[in-house]
Design an enzyme around this catalytic site. Structure first.
Site, mmCIF file in Angstrom:
data_model
loop_
_atom_site.group_PDB
_atom_site.id
_atom_site.type_symbol
_atom_site.label_atom_id
_atom_site.label_comp_id
_atom_site.label_asym_id
_atom_site.label_seq_id
_atom_site.Cartn_x
_atom_site.Cartn_y
_atom_site.Cartn_z
ATOM 1 N N TRP A 21 0.814 -1.218 0.000
ATOM 2 C CA TRP A 21 0.000 0.000 0.000
ATOM 3 C C TRP A 21 0.847 1.268 0.000
ATOM 4 O O TRP A 21 1.904 1.313 0.639
ATOM 5 C CB TRP A 21 -0.872 -0.006 1.259
ATOM 6 C CG TRP A 21 -1.646 1.236 1.503
ATOM 7 C CD1 TRP A 21 -1.309 2.274 2.325
ATOM 8 C CD2 TRP A 21 -2.909 1.581 0.909
ATOM 9 N NE1 TRP A 21 -2.292 3.237 2.288
ATOM 10 C CE2 TRP A 21 -3.282 2.842 1.439
ATOM 11 C CE3 TRP A 21 -3.761 0.952 -0.007
ATOM 12 C CZ2 TRP A 21 -4.481 3.475 1.071
ATOM 13 C CZ3 TRP A 21 -4.943 1.591 -0.362
ATOM 14 C CH2 TRP A 21 -5.288 2.843 0.169
ATOM 15 N N ASP A 32 -0.691 8.921 1.389
ATOM 16 C CA ASP A 32 -0.198 10.304 1.509
ATOM 17 C C ASP A 32 1.288 10.520 1.195
ATOM 18 O O ASP A 32 2.150 9.789 1.680
ATOM 19 C CB ASP A 32 -0.380 10.813 2.940
ATOM 20 C CG ASP A 32 -1.774 10.633 3.456
ATOM 21 O OD1 ASP A 32 -2.580 9.957 2.817
ATOM 22 O OD2 ASP A 32 -2.052 11.173 4.538
ATOM 23 N N GLU A 85 -6.880 17.752 7.794
ATOM 24 C CA GLU A 85 -5.766 16.862 7.493
ATOM 25 C C GLU A 85 -4.607 17.549 6.746
ATOM 26 O O GLU A 85 -4.781 18.524 6.028
ATOM 27 C CB GLU A 85 -6.234 15.636 6.684
ATOM 28 C CG GLU A 85 -7.192 14.746 7.473
ATOM 29 C CD GLU A 85 -7.505 13.418 6.787
ATOM 30 O OE1 GLU A 85 -7.527 13.364 5.552
ATOM 31 O OE2 GLU A 85 -7.725 12.420 7.506
HETATM 32 C C1 FRU Z 1 -4.907 11.449 5.095
HETATM 33 C C2 FRU Z 1 -4.715 10.721 6.424
HETATM 34 C C3 FRU Z 1 -3.886 11.537 7.395
HETATM 35 C C4 FRU Z 1 -3.261 10.482 8.252
HETATM 36 C C5 FRU Z 1 -2.982 9.399 7.252
HETATM 37 C C6 FRU Z 1 -2.999 8.000 7.783
HETATM 38 O O1 FRU Z 1 -5.108 10.595 4.023
HETATM 39 O O2 FRU Z 1 -5.957 10.400 6.983
HETATM 40 O O3 FRU Z 1 -4.629 12.490 8.116
HETATM 41 O O4 FRU Z 1 -2.099 10.933 8.874
HETATM 42 O O5 FRU Z 1 -3.962 9.527 6.248
HETATM 43 O O6 FRU Z 1 -2.541 7.081 6.830
#
Ligand code: FRU
Length: 595
Positions: free
Chosen positions: A158, A161, A340
């Site tokens: 996977w 971000d 986020e």
């Molecule tokens: C955004 C998020 C972030 C978090 C991460 C976890 O896509 O939700 O806020 O740190 O993904 O994988």
């Protein structure tokens, strides 16, 4: 059969949720003796006599030689499919191989579980006239049939971000949210590039030591060694991330620091972690930058109100002089917007360094423009949209990029809820966007961010078909007969009396609606007004993604799609009237994964 992984008998189809959709009474399951038990199963030799081979599969995602199914001819793997479930259990799915080129050959199917950590389940392998699902093949590493050829993917497992993006001494570092095969936790994957095109995969930068996950965050070069972590006169590279306690709700997310003293090759956790504790369970995604003028660091944190009250979410801005001790300076919100992965940075308007603006961007890449003096961020306008839908999220810009460049990468997420089983049959899941250059330009509405593929992309062009400028009457296909797989299209047209212009790539369609002044793709639409009657489009087409940029980056749309090469016919047509083609250049691109 070899090994004991598959047990002595078929497993009962009804024995597990993971076997849902299995046919008949039994399935081949490699988990009978636990996750770690290994084994292989072989079919009898048979003659390939029909166009497709279909089978049902489920199980942990890895390379197919580890967990998957192979088709062998003369002892060589000629087709393969990985088991592709990321986590959770959604039942067995069809996979299909197109074997038309193998007709008449003698073949064997082999089911592999050579994994320490997972199992797979396979059922109903059969030749057929009919493809039960999109034909795929994962037999050639890096050239698997759904592997993007010029977008960053994880080798296996996977990716989400973009994290810790930074540039140091000629190297662009990208970290990303990563779950490799066998990991129950999210760690920071790492890839580097010297040209923003070809990526070299590096070992996991921040592993999960205690079974916690390492959630998103940012990175930078501590040029002044304000952290004191530097060694031998080298500035330390710093990464800031959120330690997420997974299911242990008795603990909260805290913010951590990791650093490198060898230019980004190896990473250590800072001994004094956590560097920041806050009140709520789910505060996350530290976006850190150094503010030269006040010789201080600032960290923007997503205060998500535990994800339960999204309109109440805020961003907190914290200040530090050593990157280790942080003090809350300001809270922004709530106004239903702050969400986020914050990214805050300064940009000149029209390249004029006397007119600097601060940008505060959220995960979607929508942004606020303001001023910042090292004490307070003062918004100067309401939020501005940069993401108009499609698949683009959790973006971040590189810190310390040369010549003041602002380069952004985003996660081109597939649509929810089918994240786990996206990229069927492939050892990897998800992809990053192409690196995009951000510029801030003066417009009638005020300064606006433009976003465009970095100029480096032009180096991927191996062949150009330049079509002549001409009037394109309605209904005629300007791209008849043009069919390379990896494309960079430059298209500029005078809208004339056309109502709708459509660029089709197999099943996908990008349209321009003249009346509505809108660019449409992937069920999303972005405003795009002609400039003096002219509309400019730039379209990057990879195997499994498409990115379109309007008028030099005034707007963009991106999305993920799956096709087979024989279903990617191109067409470019106008409807309701003709257009004047000013420029139409189709560049064929090369893969960034060299043999
Ligand atoms: C955004 C998020 C972030 C978090 C991460 C976890 O896509 O939700 O806020 O740190 O993904 O994988």
């Amino acid at each position: 059969m070899s090994g004991e992984g598959f047990g002595a008998n078929p497993a009962k189809t009804t024995a597990s949720k993971a076997f849902v959709n299995g046919l008949g009474s039994g399935v081949a399951w490699s988990g009978a003796k636990g996750d770690g038990a290994k084994g292989r199963m072989f079919s009898k030799e048979f003659q390939v006599s029909l166009p497709y081979i279909n089978f049902l599969i489920n199980g942990a995602r890895d390379n197919s030689a580890v967990l998957g199914v192979d088709l062998l001819v003369d002892g060589k793997v000629v087709r393969s499919a990985s088991a592709t479930e990321e986590r959770g259990s959604t039942g067995m799915e069809w996979r299909t191989w197109d074997v038309r080129d193998l007709e008449g050959k003698m073949a064997i199917v082999r089911i592999n579980d050579q994994s320490e950590h997972g199992w797979l389940v396979v059922d109903d392998i059969r030749q057929s006239d009919e493809a039960k699902s999109l034909p795929i093949d994962a037999s050639v590493a890096w050239h698997e049939s759904l592997r993007p050829q010029f977008h960053l993917t994880a080798p296996r497992g996977w990716l989400s971000d973009a994290n810790g993006l930074l540039y140091y001494k000629g190297t662009w570092h990208v970290f990303y949210q990563h779950r490799f095969p066998g990991s129950n936790y999210v760690v920071w994957g790492h890839a580097t590039s010297t040209d923003l095109l070809e990526w070299k995969h590096r070992p996991v930068a921040i592993p999960s030591g205690t079974g916690d996950s390492n959630f998103s965050g940012s990175g930078l070069v501590d040029w002044e060694n304000a952290s004191g972590l530097g060694e031998n006169g080298e500035p330390p590279l710093l990464l800031f991330y959120t330690l997420h306690p997974n299911k242990d709700k008795s603990r909260k997310c805290v913010q951590h620091l990791a650093y490198s003293v060898d230019g980004g090759t190896t990473w250590r956790n800072f001994a004094g972690n956590p560097i920041l504790k806050t009140d709520d369970y789910f505060d996350r995604d530290p976006g850190v930058f150094w503010h030269k003028e006040s010789r201080a660091a600032f960290l923007v944190l997503s205060l998500s109100k535990n994800n339960t009250d999204r309109p109440a979410a805020e961003y907190g801005i914290y200040r530090s002089t050593d990157f280790k001790q942080w003090e809350l300076m300001q809270k922004l919100g709530p106004n239903g917007w702050f969400w986020e992965c914050p990214d805050m940075f300064e940009m000149p308007v029209d390249g004029d360094h006397a007119r600097m603006k601060w940008i505060l961007m959220k995960a979607s890449s929508d942004y606020i423009i303001g001023s910042f003096d090292g004490k307070k961020f003062i918004p100067e306008n309401d939020k501005i949209k940069l993401r108009w839908g499609g698949n683009y999220y959790a973006t971040q810009t590189f810190s310390d990029a040369p010549a003041g460049r602002r380069v952004q990468i985003g996660w081109m997420n597939t649509d929810k809820p089918n994240w786990a089983n996206s990229f069927p049959g492939m050892p990897f899941n998800q992809q990053m966007s192409c690196p995009r250059e951000l510029t801030l330009r003066g417009t009638d509405a005020g300064p606006r961010i433009y976003r465009y593929p970095v100029r480096e992309f032009e180096q991927l062009r191996v062949k150009t078909i330049a079509l002549p400028s001409r009037n394109l009457p309605p209904g005629e296909n300007a791209l008849a007969g043009v069919w390379p797989e990896l494309l960079d299209i430059e298209f500029e047209f005078d809208v004339r009396d056309a109502k709708r212009i459509a660029l089709r790539i197999g099943t996908e369609e990008i349209t321009y609606d003249v009346m509505a002044k809108k660019l449409n793709a992937f069920k999303a639409s972005a405003p795009l007004a002609p400039d003096d009657g002219l509309v400019k489009l730039r379209v990057l087409i990879d195997r499994t993604s498409l990115e379109v940029f309007g008028n030099d980056g005034a707007c963009d749309l991106s999305g993920v799609f799956y096709t087979t090469p024989d279903k990617r016919a191109l067409s470019l047509t106008a409807a309701g009237g003709g257009i004047g083609i000013k420029k139409l250049a189709v560049h064929e691109l090369r893969s960034i994964w060299r043999e």
